[in-house]
Design a protein around this motif. Sequence first.
Motif: not given
Length: 528
Positions: A29-52
Amino acid sequence: MSSVPEFAVRMTGISKSFGGVRALDGVDFEVHAGEVHALLGGNGAGKSTILKVLNGVHTPDSGSIVVGGKPLTTHAPEASRAAGIAMNYQEMSLIPTLTVAQNIFLTREAKTGSGLINDREAERRAGELFNMLEVRVDPRKLVGDLGAGQKQLTEIVKAISQDAKVLILDEPSTALAVSDVERLFVFLRKLTQRGVAVIYVSHRMDEIARIADRATILRDGKHIITAPISELPIDTMIEYIVGKRSLGLADVVRGDASRGEVLLELRGVSGRHKPSDVSLTLHAGEVVGLAGLLGSGRTALAKVIAGLEPAASGEIRVRGKRVDVRSPSDAIERGIALVPEARATQGIIPDHSVAANMTLSVIDDISVRGFVDQRRARDITDEQIRRLAIKTGSREHAVSTLSGGNQQKVVIGKWLASDPDILILDEPTAGIDIGSKSEIIRLVRQLAREGKGVLMISSELSELLTACDRIVVMADGRAHEDLPREAFDDPAAADGDLAHRLQAAEQRLQIKIQEALVGGKEESHVGH
């Protein structure tokens, strides 16, 4: 040359497991400086886990994290904050008895020259932040006195007050009016112009299309794609989110139930905040699903029907008669039972036996002079264990010793013991394995065949499509469409296998939910 690094965040090969379940599997997972980067996925996709993981709440099992060009080797919230990461959680973290300003600067309080907390300075600085966002929230007000939208704005200001280089927003617009969402977007653009990276999590794909520069989609704990938002129209996003999963529910045959009389009718029912002017019917022998995202009003509607929240207006009718449902006991008396989402805190007493839990809803009926009739308690428990195929060594075993799926069956059995006509299931398969999910769905269909009316809430669209005869699509507290299950079948997929047909139906339901979101926001805007 700019001193801002190309990557604000670079996470490589991140894996994380919980109790043998792999939540993340080698995710990049890579995010550029100065961008809005959307993180998408259904329930259980892993979004909350990777952010935590990024925010230091979870320690990864493997992988590396680089923030602002520097390795992040200490996994703790303090280390992530020091690296310039701020996160606005989906579950609000505000303390209602403190003021807005006190919440925003909690643990980072301004001090007077003598070392005392300087509330006036905190209020001034909070006021400046709200002015930047161009929204009106009084920094001196107690958070407990704020509306849902103002609380959400306070959460966001709390996150940005940390002078972060990486700002994580998890479903930030859920409680916001259209005008506040627009102000938020303008403000986020100001932040990105300063080089701040914004990670934006939302199920509202119309918002993603407007605010994001790029998007990363996760599915089942794996990285699926990262691409510019211009290359991801909404139907393509949905296709990647749903994917070509085997869908473990594809082998569950829905089967027909004989639809009988109208058991429950809602006429323009509204709550204090949500739901808003909802009308629907539920027949005997029918399963009706409520589909929608966080904040759509599904659970709020269930609470009004079950007497946990008062109805502000409208009519609730049971078997054609208008009823007042002002408490859970009123609902139970009228044959309505709610199986709540929070199984561990609202559905069971983990340390008590299966029998003790199973008879909670009928304890008054099986007690004489304050003493429980143990024979009747055993009979009721044994009947539900048999009926629901609950796997337990004994009715006297503590519920905490059972698997998640069997614990959920105990919760359902507890309410079935009161023999309700109308059963409301709020996320009945949350946190249980796919095999147990299939059993719960089959049980729901069996209850319909027995003549009960079932209102089912689930964030897993494949479950609704498998279990339900009709699906009501909700957004922003309103019921937007009431459609028969067959409306989601794709004629082009009719010759495919069950898994492929279910996948196609899920995509069509996802699109309906997104359309309702856009329509709901437009209605909200007109109302303002």
